[in-house]
Scaffold this active site. Structure first.
Site, mmCIF file in Angstrom:
data_model
loop_
_atom_site.group_PDB
_atom_site.id
_atom_site.type_symbol
_atom_site.label_atom_id
_atom_site.label_comp_id
_atom_site.label_asym_id
_atom_site.label_seq_id
_atom_site.Cartn_x
_atom_site.Cartn_y
_atom_site.Cartn_z
ATOM 1 N N GLY A 103 0.820 -1.055 0.158
ATOM 2 C CA GLY A 103 0.021 -0.130 -0.023
ATOM 3 C C GLY A 103 0.670 1.181 0.107
ATOM 4 N N GLY A 104 2.283 1.319 -0.280
ATOM 5 C CA GLY A 104 2.767 2.530 -0.375
ATOM 6 C C GLY A 104 2.446 3.549 -1.292
ATOM 7 C CG ASP A 148 -1.726 -6.752 -4.556
ATOM 8 O OD1 ASP A 148 -1.628 -7.577 -4.379
ATOM 9 O OD2 ASP A 148 -0.762 -6.341 -5.026
ATOM 10 C CG ASP A 207 -3.935 -10.398 -12.542
ATOM 11 O OD1 ASP A 207 -3.033 -9.379 -12.490
ATOM 12 O OD2 ASP A 207 -3.752 -11.437 -13.415
ATOM 13 C CG ASP A 215 6.246 -0.215 -8.284
ATOM 14 O OD1 ASP A 215 7.057 -0.257 -9.181
ATOM 15 O OD2 ASP A 215 6.846 -0.138 -7.045
ATOM 16 C CE LYS A 268 8.958 -2.832 -10.871
ATOM 17 N NZ LYS A 268 9.277 -1.741 -10.029
#
Length: 356
Positions: free
Chosen positions: A226-227, A243, A263, A279, A308
């Site tokens: 949860g950032g 999520d 998903d 992210d 990434k």
């Protein structure tokens, strides 16, 4: 007696140590694309790249900082100072600045590398001595003045430095190009810093005021723990956190978070959201394709997402992913795309996209 300085022309760009080949490849390709001759010079883990060109002013104009991906900072080279006498490093700087006009701010810096960080004390103390000396000679305004270019003294050793300058609005405003952010005690993870930095680096002040408004609706794909959701709630947005994993319990207490255990690559909203952030750890081209779907289908107006990168040929993979996103997103006349490897990124870049 050694020559106190040597005029040089081109760019000096800072980067994350280890990504010098990627920044060098980017600068070379972009310079060739605007027909400005030049070549990069760097060593791995130095934390910076020199791009030599006989036409530094033209190059810095043709390569706007906002378009560079792997550069934390972009400076125009003025001079190289070698074999500096530790007893008098100021005189060669005076000689190099003769005839170059006035500057509005002084930054004395060093590479953000293991070796470079050992120069932090020198940079700090030398800056304190150089600043009043420059003002006395008229090379520096009496107070910081954004109407003039910034002067940068970049030490790569105690006896070797570069002089360069940056233009306000076409460079990072922070020393070393790094915004100083701290982890909040109640943040669910350190990844919150990545989104906070993205808002600072990739959006203008005007865009932040207009596009980070209380009551806006957002989705965080791959949200756990949860950032990034936490950062959005601090903007008083209503967030759908998508999520299968758990969120920090305190996020539910805000009353702003709807946790959907699904998903993130398959979930879609019922209507158009103000923001989508993502992210997730996945192949960059797969992420780019899914993010493009969000814009093509009109599911969001603004997005920040990470790509990434592989261990090799990261500039080439970046180009492929960004081109794929732009091609599949649609709305080419109104779609803004900006990308940057942030300080808090690692093997990744962060992308901001918006439909005006």
């Amino acid at each position: 007696m050694p020559v106190p300085f040597q005029p040089v022309s081109g760019l000096l760009c800072y980067c994350r140590p280890g990504f010098e080949p990627d920044l060098a490849a980017e600068l070379a390709e972009r310079a060739a694309g605007v027909h400005v001759a030049g070549y990069p010079q760097t060593n791995r883990n130095d934390g910076y790249v020199l791009f030599h060109s006989d036409n530094g002013p033209s190059l810095t104009h043709e390569l706007p900082f906002r378009e560079l991906v792997f550069a934390r900072q972009k400076l125009m080279l003025l001079a190289e100072l070698r074999e500096l006498d530790p007893k008098d490093r100021i005189a060669p700087i005076f000689a190099a600045l003769a005839g170059r006009g006035r500057h509005g701010e002084l930054l004395v810096e060093h590479p953000d590398s293991d070796d470079g960080k050992q120069l932090a004390g020198l940079a700090r103390s030398f800056g304190n001595a150089l600043r009043p000396a420059l003002r006395k000679r008229g090379f520096l305004s009496q107070k910081d003045d954004p109407r003039f270019p910034r002067l940068h003294v970049f030490f790569v050793s105690g006896t070797h430095a570069f002089l360069a300058q940056s233009t306000v609005g076409d460079s990072a405003p922070w020393p070393l190009g790094i915004p100083r952010l701290r982890v909040h005690a109640d943040a669910p993870s350190r990844s919150a810093l990545k989104l906070e930095e993205a808002f600072l680096v990739l959006l203008t002040e005007r865009e932040r005021k207009a596009r980070l408004q209380p009551g806006m609706r957002a989705a965080d794909l791959g949200a756990a723990p949860g950032g990034w959701t936490w950062v959005l709630t601090r903007q008083h947005m209503r967030v759908v956190a998508v999520d299968n994993g758990p969120l920090q319990a305190a996020l539910h207490d805000t009353g702003l978070v709807d946790h959907q255990r699904e998903d993130g690559f398959r979930w879609k909203p019922d209507g158009t959201l103000d923001w989508m952030v993502c992210d997730m750890v996945e192949q960059p081209r797969r992420v780019a394709e899914r993010m493009a779907t969000w814009f093509r289908e009109g599911w969001c107006r603004n997005a920040i997402f990470n790509l990434k990168l592989p261990m090799k040929k990261r500039w080439q993979e970046t180009l492929l992913a960004l081109d794929l996103f732009a091609e599949q997103a649609g709305a080419h006349d109104t779609l803004t795309i900006r990308a940057r490897q942030l300080y808090h990124d690692r093997e990744e870049i962060t992308v901001y996209a918006s439909i005006e």
